[in-house]
Motif scaffolding. Sequence first.
Motif, PDB file in Angstrom:
ATOM      1  N   SER A  79       2.529  10.914   3.723  1.00 16.32           N
ATOM      2  CA  SER A  79       2.620  10.940   2.407  1.00 16.32           C
ATOM      3  C   SER A  79       3.102   9.926   1.711  1.00 16.32           C
ATOM      4  CB  SER A  79       3.590  12.243   2.134  1.00 16.32           C
ATOM      5  OG  SER A  79       4.988  11.857   2.005  1.00 16.32           O
ATOM      6  N   HIS A 123       2.330   4.536  -1.031  1.00 13.25           N
ATOM      7  CA  HIS A 123       1.818   5.521  -2.058  1.00 13.25           C
ATOM      8  C   HIS A 123       3.065   6.176  -2.865  1.00 13.25           C
ATOM      9  CE1 HIS A 123      -0.501   8.652  -4.061  1.00 13.25           C
ATOM     10  NE2 HIS A 123       0.365   9.478  -3.323  1.00 13.25           N
ATOM     11  N   SER A 155       5.371   1.894 -10.174  1.00  9.56           N
ATOM     12  CA  SER A 155       3.659   1.790  -9.857  1.00  9.56           C
ATOM     13  C   SER A 155       3.489   0.497  -9.277  1.00  9.56           C
ATOM     14  CB  SER A 155       2.956   1.974 -11.184  1.00  9.56           C
ATOM     15  OG  SER A 155       3.414   0.929 -12.110  1.00  9.56           O
ATOM     16  N   GLY A 161       1.929   7.070   2.522  1.00 13.97           N
ATOM     17  CA  GLY A 161       0.713   5.730   2.829  1.00 13.97           C
ATOM     18  C   GLY A 161       0.759   5.225   4.222  1.00 13.97           C
ATOM     19  N   GLN A 199       0.854  -1.250   0.160  1.00 18.85           N
ATOM     20  CA  GLN A 199       0.078   0.131  -0.027  1.00 18.85           C
ATOM     21  C   GLN A 199       0.867   1.180  -0.062  1.00 18.85           C
ATOM     22  OE1 GLN A 199      -2.625  -0.533   3.397  1.00 18.85           O
ATOM     23  NE2 GLN A 199      -3.877  -2.157   2.461  1.00 18.85           N
ATOM     24  N   SER A 228       3.536   8.950  -5.499  1.00 18.46           N
ATOM     25  CA  SER A 228       2.963   9.919  -6.223  1.00 18.46           C
ATOM     26  C   SER A 228       3.458  10.199  -7.610  1.00 18.46           C
ATOM     27  CB  SER A 228       3.423  11.536  -5.313  1.00 18.46           C
ATOM     28  OG  SER A 228       4.866  11.559  -5.616  1.00 18.46           O
TER      29      SER A 228
END
Length: 237
Positions: free
Chosen positions: A199, A75, A237, A201, A73, A77
Amino acid sequence: MNHFITQLSQQASLFPDPSLALTEPDGLLAVGGDLSPARLLAAYRKGIFPWYSDDQPIMWWSPSERATIKPSQVHISRSMARLIRQDKFEITVNVSFTEVIKACADERKDDGTWITPDMQQAYTQLHQLGHAHSIEVWQQAQLVGGIYGVSIGRLFCGESMFHRATNASKIAFIALCQHFKQHGGNLIDAQIPNPHLTSLGVKSQTRADFLIQAQQLTKEPIGTQCWTKQTIHLKSS
């Protein structure tokens, strides 16, 4: 239920129940003891970690809210994804643990640091025994970022990270998440939430929920190749 600070005995494995930790300051559970590998590992298995300054006794904490993240999970950006695709950094595992922990301590000297010389020595010993690990971020053969912590089974307890280049600590954290997940890691403990971690996650969960997970995950083995010295590659990603 009474909440009080316990003075630790000489028996390394004995810690009070984390639910007895103070509410103010939040999570302070015990003082004293030492930083032996046996005591540190016993603490992490019970969701407890040391945090103190040079002029204080060793203090042991288990805060009521725990900052954690499932590695899957993390994150990334759009700007971080672009940076990863630019392939500006080389990322390694357990190549320069001593340099990473020293850099983490040096970065916090002006504000005071809990990464005292005794702490550096203790975690370096844990590293030599195969329990503490680092992720390094390099740019043009210079160490520009990194993170270190303690891995017990499928739980990784992050201790600190640093950067000498913009976003290098975020790169290190993303690398940790992707690498740990690839080898069967299930949960990363970041201890106390802050905007930088959020920021990426990281979320907060109750101490009780964290302890239930930690109790199980520390008994489950991680992939045998996870912490060998190696170079790893990030996905955007």
